[in-house]
Design an enzyme around this catalytic site. Structure first.
Site, mmCIF file in Angstrom:
data_model
loop_
_atom_site.group_PDB
_atom_site.id
_atom_site.type_symbol
_atom_site.label_atom_id
_atom_site.label_comp_id
_atom_site.label_asym_id
_atom_site.label_seq_id
_atom_site.Cartn_x
_atom_site.Cartn_y
_atom_site.Cartn_z
ATOM 1 C CE LYS A 57 8.510 31.953 -8.453
ATOM 2 N NZ LYS A 57 8.833 33.213 -7.739
ATOM 3 C CE LYS A 91 9.822 28.700 -5.862
ATOM 4 N NZ LYS A 91 9.924 30.056 -5.309
#
Length: 330
Positions: free
Chosen positions: A200, A253
């Site tokens: 992320k 992400k």
């Protein structure tokens, strides 16, 4: 023989002549079954409030949640990812792990209304803390890693106890997968899987989400725990760590700026892999479509195909409803 000389026996255009023959050799297929829809649940009654920066995305109260679930079921979308807007915030995000917190109650509502809907819960503290960071702070404002793990583990257990099918830690604290796996197992939830936000990035594409979840940090930013956008090898190492600690799914992400990372992670580990098509990506498409600059349907289906082609087994996307409808029409 043509005047252009000898062609090879294989002419690729033969297999592009019409829709039927193109479908015969299509390498990547997407369907509604590939999608997870993010849902924002809030306190109150009769609430169904559109997020200004995310047209078509709503914050919903518990009493309007079943209608949202029915719509997703009708579209063929099989799973949701729950985010909560708490009734109150404090320094340690106590509503995140309260058995009667907003996400916990949303799990109960969904499972009572539609047991077949697969419920994944975001496990983090940023939506619940008064300072908007993802963990406990020391006196300097630094997010403390190890003391935060206890709170995240308690949150995950409370979600599982409320009926969550899977938990998804998004905090990016070191060691949190091992801590959550241990806590779930000790509480008797050894069959509840973990989808880790393993790779992320500290991205500029999260802006509209912070409107939707009211989770913007009150000071500073999250670069001390989310990843540097320049790094690929580090992202692969993060996924490896989470797999070793007991993750059942890993995630990259955002999706679109990091398709190279997604592909690396999938190829490296051949492990269940998710990608999050985040709020900023969604908002850009919506803005361009509203101005008539793009064909929204064509672009959305193309970008979702690109995410799956890069290696995603599932795609978390705000486009899930409309994309599912468009795919059913084809």
């Amino acid at each position: 023989m043509t005047e252009y000389g000898k062609f090879p026996a294989y002419r690729p255009r033969r297999m592009r002549a019409n829709a039927t023959v193109r479908s015969f050799i299509r390498e990547t297929q997407i369907s509604a079954a590939d999608f997870i829809y993010p849902l924002f649940v809030m306190p109150g009654e009769g609430k169904h409030e559109e997020v200004p920066s995310m047209p078509g995305v709503y914050q919903v109260s518990l009493d309007t949640l079943p209608a949202e679930i029915d719509e997703l079921t009708d579209c063929g979308v099989p799973a949701v990812l729950l985010f909560g807007l708490p009734s109150h915030k404090d320094e340690v995000g106590s509503e995140a792990y309260d058995e009667h917190g907003i996400v916990q109650e949303a799990c109960r509502v969904i499972k009572a209304h539609a047991p077949e809907m697969y419920v994944i819960t975001d496990v983090c503290l940023c939506e619940y803390t008064s300072h908007g960071h993802c963990g406990k702070l020391d006196e300097t404002g630094y997010v403390m890693n190890d003391p935060t793990l206890e709170l995240l583990a308690a949150e995950a257990v409370s979600h599982a106890a409320a009926g969550a099918d899977m938990v998804a830690p998004s905090d990016m604290m070191d060691g949190r997968i091992a801590a959550i796996r241990s806590a779930l197992d000790q509480a008797g939830f050894e069959n509840v899987p973990i989808m880790s936000y393993s790779t992320k990035y500290a991205s500029g594409f999260y802006g509209p989400f912070r409107d939707a979840a009211d989770s913007a940090p009150a000071f500073g930013d999250r670069r001390a725990y989310q990843m540097d956008p320049a790094n690929v090898e580090e992202g692969v190492r993060e996924a490896a760590l989470d797999i070793a600690e007991g993750a059942d799914f890993v995630m990259v992400k955002p999706a679109l700026p990091y398709l190279d990372v997604l592909n690396r992670v999938k190829r490296e580990f051949n492990f269940p892999t998710a990608a999050y098509n985040v709020s900023g990506e969604y908002a850009m498409i919506k803005a361009a479509a509203a101005n008539g600059w793009i064909d929204e349907k064509r672009v959305v289906l193309e970008l979702l195909t690109s995410i799956k082609r890069a290696g995603a087994d599932v795609i978390i996307t705000y486009h899930a409803k409309e994309a599912a409808r468009w795919l059913s029409e084809e």
